[in-house]
Design a protein around this motif. Structure first.
Motif, PDB file in Angstrom:
ATOM      1  N   LEU A  44      43.047  68.185  -6.585  1.00 12.68           N
ATOM      2  CA  LEU A  44      43.026  67.383  -5.732  1.00 12.68           C
ATOM      3  C   LEU A  44      42.708  65.671  -6.457  1.00 12.68           C
ATOM      4  O   LEU A  44      43.191  64.714  -6.214  1.00 12.68           O
ATOM      5  N   ASP A  45      44.223  65.873  -7.440  1.00  9.65           N
ATOM      6  CA  ASP A  45      43.291  64.315  -8.356  1.00  9.65           C
ATOM      7  C   ASP A  45      44.986  64.081  -8.666  1.00  9.65           C
ATOM      8  O   ASP A  45      45.732  63.769  -9.430  1.00  9.65           O
ATOM      9  N   LEU A  46      45.437  63.601  -7.354  1.00 14.56           N
ATOM     10  CA  LEU A  46      46.063  62.932  -7.103  1.00 14.56           C
ATOM     11  C   LEU A  46      45.978  60.951  -7.488  1.00 14.56           C
ATOM     12  O   LEU A  46      47.334  60.574  -7.586  1.00 14.56           O
ATOM     13  N   THR A  59      36.927  58.892  -4.011  1.00 18.67           N
ATOM     14  CA  THR A  59      36.704  59.498  -5.229  1.00 18.67           C
ATOM     15  C   THR A  59      36.929  60.767  -5.072  1.00 18.67           C
ATOM     16  O   THR A  59      36.969  61.192  -6.171  1.00 18.67           O
ATOM     17  N   LEU A  60      37.426  61.529  -4.167  1.00 16.83           N
ATOM     18  CA  LEU A  60      37.575  62.577  -4.543  1.00 16.83           C
ATOM     19  C   LEU A  60      38.885  62.523  -5.135  1.00 16.83           C
ATOM     20  O   LEU A  60      39.068  64.054  -5.715  1.00 16.83           O
ATOM     21  N   THR A  61      39.949  61.888  -4.951  1.00 16.05           N
ATOM     22  CA  THR A  61      41.200  62.384  -5.788  1.00 16.05           C
ATOM     23  C   THR A  61      41.553  62.016  -6.756  1.00 16.05           C
ATOM     24  O   THR A  61      42.659  61.731  -6.946  1.00 16.05           O
ATOM     25  N   THR A  62      39.943  61.036  -7.623  1.00 18.15           N
ATOM     26  CA  THR A  62      40.791  60.263  -8.534  1.00 18.15           C
ATOM     27  C   THR A  62      39.675  61.140  -9.889  1.00 18.15           C
ATOM     28  O   THR A  62      40.173  61.201 -10.576  1.00 18.15           O
ATOM     29  N   VAL A  63      38.406  61.775  -9.105  1.00 16.00           N
ATOM     30  CA  VAL A  63      37.257  62.629 -10.003  1.00 16.00           C
ATOM     31  C   VAL A  63      37.587  63.490 -10.663  1.00 16.00           C
ATOM     32  O   VAL A  63      37.330  64.517 -11.528  1.00 16.00           O
ATOM     33  N   GLY A  64      39.261  64.314 -10.226  1.00 11.85           N
ATOM     34  CA  GLY A  64      39.134  65.339 -10.846  1.00 11.85           C
ATOM     35  C   GLY A  64      39.997  64.978 -12.171  1.00 11.85           C
ATOM     36  O   GLY A  64      39.938  66.140 -12.851  1.00 11.85           O
ATOM     37  N   GLN A  65      40.162  63.924 -12.584  1.00  8.06           N
ATOM     38  CA  GLN A  65      40.707  64.081 -13.751  1.00  8.06           C
ATOM     39  C   GLN A  65      38.996  64.227 -15.013  1.00  8.06           C
ATOM     40  O   GLN A  65      39.789  64.424 -16.375  1.00  8.06           O
ATOM     41  N   VAL A  77      36.782  56.833 -22.500  1.00  5.82           N
ATOM     42  CA  VAL A  77      35.794  55.901 -21.228  1.00  5.82           C
ATOM     43  C   VAL A  77      37.112  55.657 -20.223  1.00  5.82           C
ATOM     44  O   VAL A  77      36.086  55.188 -19.127  1.00  5.82           O
ATOM     45  N   GLU A  78      38.454  55.951 -20.313  1.00  4.23           N
ATOM     46  CA  GLU A  78      39.272  55.370 -19.314  1.00  4.23           C
ATOM     47  C   GLU A  78      38.971  56.591 -17.649  1.00  4.23           C
ATOM     48  O   GLU A  78      39.268  56.220 -16.735  1.00  4.23           O
ATOM     49  N   GLY A  79      38.033  57.536 -18.072  1.00  3.97           N
ATOM     50  CA  GLY A  79      37.360  58.251 -17.254  1.00  3.97           C
ATOM     51  C   GLY A  79      37.709  59.860 -17.349  1.00  3.97           C
ATOM     52  O   GLY A  79      37.420  60.512 -16.961  1.00  3.97           O
ATOM     53  N   TRP A  80      39.050  60.282 -17.653  1.00  4.50           N
ATOM     54  CA  TRP A  80      39.412  61.620 -18.336  1.00  4.50           C
ATOM     55  C   TRP A  80      38.911  62.530 -19.053  1.00  4.50           C
ATOM     56  O   TRP A  80      38.286  61.563 -20.086  1.00  4.50           O
ATOM     57  N   SER A  81      37.967  63.548 -19.218  1.00  2.00           N
ATOM     58  CA  SER A  81      38.062  64.786 -20.213  1.00  2.00           C
ATOM     59  C   SER A  81      38.879  65.844 -19.726  1.00  2.00           C
ATOM     60  O   SER A  81      38.856  66.736 -18.552  1.00  2.00           O
ATOM     61  N   ARG A  82      38.773  66.719 -21.248  1.00  3.27           N
ATOM     62  CA  ARG A  82      38.846  67.790 -20.795  1.00  3.27           C
ATOM     63  C   ARG A  82      38.767  69.444 -22.217  1.00  3.27           C
ATOM     64  O   ARG A  82      38.470  68.359 -23.606  1.00  3.27           O
ATOM     65  N   THR A  83      38.261  69.937 -21.403  1.00  2.89           N
ATOM     66  CA  THR A  83      37.489  71.293 -23.042  1.00  2.89           C
ATOM     67  C   THR A  83      39.226  71.666 -23.874  1.00  2.89           C
ATOM     68  O   THR A  83      39.617  72.149 -22.986  1.00  2.89           O
ATOM     69  N   GLY A 138      45.387  68.275 -16.678  1.00  2.00           N
ATOM     70  CA  GLY A 138      45.972  69.464 -17.791  1.00  2.00           C
ATOM     71  C   GLY A 138      46.861  68.654 -17.858  1.00  2.00           C
ATOM     72  O   GLY A 138      48.226  69.875 -18.342  1.00  2.00           O
ATOM     73  N   HIS A 139      47.588  67.487 -18.126  1.00  5.15           N
ATOM     74  CA  HIS A 139      49.107  67.510 -18.702  1.00  5.15           C
ATOM     75  C   HIS A 139      48.709  66.658 -19.540  1.00  5.15           C
ATOM     76  O   HIS A 139      47.992  65.848 -20.185  1.00  5.15           O
ATOM     77  N   GLY A 140      49.494  67.412 -20.908  1.00  4.28           N
ATOM     78  CA  GLY A 140      49.770  65.936 -21.746  1.00  4.28           C
ATOM     79  C   GLY A 140      50.185  66.926 -22.832  1.00  4.28           C
ATOM     80  O   GLY A 140      51.582  68.205 -22.362  1.00  4.28           O
TER      81      GLY A 140
END
Length: 381
Positions: free
Chosen positions: A218-220, A204-210, A285-291, A227-229
């Motif tokens: 920690l998004d490993l 959870t900790l290494t994926t929830v950063g997305q 829907v895949e779980g990532w988000s960014r403001t 932040g990558h786009g």
């Protein structure tokens, strides 16, 4: 005799760790994860594919609503994977008892277990592959994933109904204080449960950063990093090339707004209209988000100019040549929200082709697949 005795003690500990208490302890954690995943999955599905009675009444606030619900959905789904594997490890000796069917009740129990295990494995692992946008199957993911969720729920209800007498007996003994651990069993079980909890926490900790951007460092293991786009640090799922949109497709672009007073606007005319800024997340829907900070024309201003009635449902059409979301519908709650924009810029930059140039929809509390890119038409229904 030392080594045979050690092996015997190890075997006895292993047998005790496959007992009902271990399975119950892990099952509680798994049950919480599945419950959260199921509820947030319903929210996601009905926001993407609302039934007729809900289609024009979906809420646009809070602006972060979909970000939180979908982030929870994916996070709990990923956490449930090690929990499910640990649960199966704890109960697998009982999956191979003989005779296979001893009574009608036992047959129902076996049926509930088969349905529960099969649907849980399919649901979690297809969801995990969807988060990475990998589809090695011939069926459409969304309807099958939604149907499997109900099959999983039905299997769980059947399993609990069949096991109800044993559950009641277990809790009576527990309440009466007559249920105790065999000597030496407690530390082994606690060590196992700590290891399972640590595994669930680690994934959870290494994926929830997305989705939770403060944990982005920690998004490993997640397939996306917030932040990558290609523009402003915004990830993308569908490029202009995949959608069949290129410079020739937008050379003579005009926005058409159909309503009681239809009209068309060129890009220069659209840029000349009063602009507004809105800071909104884009949540996939895949779980990532960014403001991001979006600039564009409020959709309600465009609709008012076309004479749209206040409660009208809006159809949005994209320039993309193919795709399940080339044409979408927007409830009046979104269309009339002052933060819903036909965006022309993101973070101060003109939209790139991959982010929807020349214009895209951005609305609060709305799934990313419905934030239509390459908009060519708004239609009042």
């Amino acid at each position: 005799m030392k080594f045979p005795l050690q092996r015997l003690c190890s075997s006895l500990r292993d047998i005790r760790l496959h007992d009902a208490r271990t399975a119950t302890a892990i099952g509680r954690w798994l049950g919480v994860a599945v419950a959260v995943c199921f509820v947030t999955g319903l929210v996601s599905h009905y926001e993407q594919h609302p039934p007729g009675w809900l289609g024009n009444a979906l809420p646009s606030r809070p602006v972060w609503g979909y970000r939180v619900s979908q982030g929870l959905h994916v996070a709990t789904g990923i956490a449930a994977v090690p929990l499910l594997l640990a649960k199966l490890w704890a109960v697998y000796p009982r999956l191979f008892v003989w005779p296979a069917l001893r009574s009608v009740r036992h047959a129902l129990e076996r049926l509930s277990v088969a349905v529960l295990v099969a649907s849980a494995l399919l649901e979690l692992f297809t969801g995990l592959l969807n988060s990475a946008q990998w589809y090695p199957w011939p069926f459409s993911f969304v309807p099958v994933h939604f149907a499997l969720a109900w099959v999983l729920l039905g299997g769980l209800v059947l399993h609990l109904a069949v096991k109800a007498p044993e559950i009641r007996a277990h809790w009576r003994l527990h309440s009466a204080g007559t249920l105790s651990l065999p000597a030496g069993d407690g530390p082994d079980r606690r060590s196992l449960l700590r290891a399972v909890g640590a595994a669930a926490g680690a994934v959870t900790l290494t994926t929830v950063g997305q989705s939770v951007t403060p944990l982005g460092a920690l998004d490993l293991l997640a397939p996306r990093h917030p932040g990558h786009g290609t523009q402003g640090g915004l990830p993308i799922n569908r490029t202009a090339a995949l959608a069949g949109v290129d410079a020739s497709a937008v050379r003579d672009w005009r926005l058409r707004v159909d309503g009681p007073r239809p009209y068309e606007l060129t890009l220069d005319e659209l840029r000349a209209l009063p602009q507004r800024e809105a800071t909104l997340p884009i949540s996939c829907v895949e779980g990532w988000s960014r403001t991001a900070r979006w600039t564009g024309v409020p959709v309600r201003d465009l609709l008012d100019r076309a004479g749209a009635p206040p409660g009208a449902l809006i159809r949005v059409t994209s320039l993309e040549r193919h795709g399940a979301y080339r044409v979408t519908e927007m409830a009046h709650t979104y269309a009339r929200d002052p933060l819903t924009l036909l965006a022309l810029r993101v973070n101060g930059e003109v939209l790139s082709f991959d982010h929807g140039y020349p214009a895209r929809v951005i609305a609060p509390n709305r799934p990313g697949v419905l934030q239509t890119k390459w908009v060519s038409r708004l239609e009042v229904l």
